[in-house]
Design an enzyme around this catalytic site. Structure first.
Site, PDB file in Angstrom:
ATOM      1  N   TYR A   3      -1.896   0.261  10.189  1.00 27.30           N
ATOM      2  CA  TYR A   3      -2.061  -0.431   8.913  1.00 27.30           C
ATOM      3  C   TYR A   3      -0.807  -0.278   8.052  1.00 27.30           C
ATOM      4  CZ  TYR A   3      -3.665  -1.315   4.135  1.00 27.30           C
ATOM      5  OH  TYR A   3      -3.770  -1.776   2.850  1.00 27.30           O
TER       6      TYR A   3
ATOM      7  N   SER B  63       0.824  -1.205   0.000  1.00 29.17           N
ATOM      8  CA  SER B  63       0.000   0.000   0.000  1.00 29.17           C
ATOM      9  C   SER B  63       0.858   1.255   0.000  1.00 29.17           C
ATOM     10  CB  SER B  63      -0.896  -0.002   1.251  1.00 29.17           C
ATOM     11  OG  SER B  63      -1.497   1.257   1.450  1.00 29.17           O
TER      12      SER B  63
END
Length: 327
Positions: A153, A129
């Site tokens: 995250y 990501s």
């Protein structure tokens, strides 16, 4: 090819599973149906992938289980040629304890990597990501940009990515990491900005922006993500590499809301609510490395992609809109 897609009932994983089946591959999906977002969306993704077998020589098998289950992961990895590792605890600003990000995103990835050491796996393709970058030192982000994630995250994705590269170097596990930049398109997660703007405008409600709308995003259409992943079934030039997968086409959140509003309900005013400090100010991908190694090129501008999503939304409103509105 025999392909395992972890998280294969999710947004990107569901599209990958469907496309691989349509391409004639034998696909196994591992998903635990975590209730982070509505299970009905994952069930729809499974339905679409199963239907794809009717016009294809490919097969589809769903295993409802967890990447944290070491024995299950070892068994599944041992029976395939490729692993597309999409499974993750998602959510940059979700109210989730950091340890869950670690156990799912890091420990789960280690289970896949450990299993791969015992096989002749062709490749692991890891879904990373842009959240690994954190605060921008410069834009667009290239893969050499410092990585200082500001969310659990992002930190967990970076840790998993690094483990994959180490396993590739030390244990000859072929590993590629794709850093996605805000993927959108049909069947996207219901809590995304685009889906919310479309839903509100469709129902005559003004699009709501969190913050002043000045933050910018590099939105990546799902078909472009699929193209990059499919290329890795026959291309080994990216083994051991990290690649940005974006569009290079940035847009402010305010302009995005205006684009949706102008398409659906031009008379509506935009409303603004308090923003979230943890959200990145800007994202913008340098995709020159992916272009060089994979021939990757984005196929749509954000305006073109939004129009395609709106057309899909209209055709699928009956089942999809209740998910966006939490009904």
């Amino acid at each position: 090819m025999d392909i395992l897609v972890t998280g294969g009932a999710g947004f990107i994983g569901g599209h990958l599973a469907e496309r691989f089946v349509r391409d004639g591959h034998d696909v196994v999906v591992l998903d635990n149906f975590d209730p982070y977002y509505d299970r009905r969306l994952k069930e729809h993704n499974v339905k679409v992938a199963r239907e794809a077998t009717e016009a294809s020589e490919g097969t589809y098998e769903l295993v409802e289980g967890d990447v944290r289950d070491e024995n299950l992961v070892a068994d599944l990895v041992g029976g395939v040629d490729y692993v597309y590792h999409q499974a993750a605890q998602a959510g940059v600003r979700a109210n989730i304890e950091p340890r869950k990000y670690h156990t799912v995103n890091v420990d789960g990835t280690l289970n896949v990597l450990d299993a791969a050491r015992e096989t002749d796996l062709e490749r692991i393709v890891f879904a990373s990501s842009s959240s690994v970058y954190g605060k921008a030192r410069y834009l667009p982000y290239d893969e050499a940009h410092v990585t200082e994630p500001v969310s659990p995250y992002g930190a967990s994705k970076l840790a998993a990515e690094r483990y994959g590269l180490v396993y590739g170097d030390r244990y000859d596990v072929p590993f590629v990491s794709l850093r996605y930049f805000t993927v959108y398109g049909p069947r996207m997660r219901p809590n995304m900005a685009i889906s919310n703007f479309v839903s509100r405008c469709t129902n005559g409600d003004p699009p709501e922006i969190y913050g002043d709308g000045s933050k910018t995003r590099d939105f990546t259409y799902i078909e472009d993500v699929l193209d990059a992943n499919r290329t890795l079934l026959h291309e080994d030039a990216a083994d051991g590499e990290i690649l940005n997968i974006g569009s290079t086409d940035t847009i402010s959140i305010e302009r995005l809301a205006e684009t949706v509003r102008d398409e659906l309900a031009p008379d509506l005013d935009i409303v603004y609510s308090e923003g979230y400090d943890i959200d990145a100010e800007h994202t913008h991908a340098d995709i020159s490395k992916a272009s060089e190694l994979l021939g990757y090129e984005p196929s749509r501008t954000i305006e073109e992609g939004v129009r395609e999503f709106i057309a899909w939304y209209r055709d699928n409103r009956a089942w999809y809109e209740p998910l966006v509105r939490g009904e």
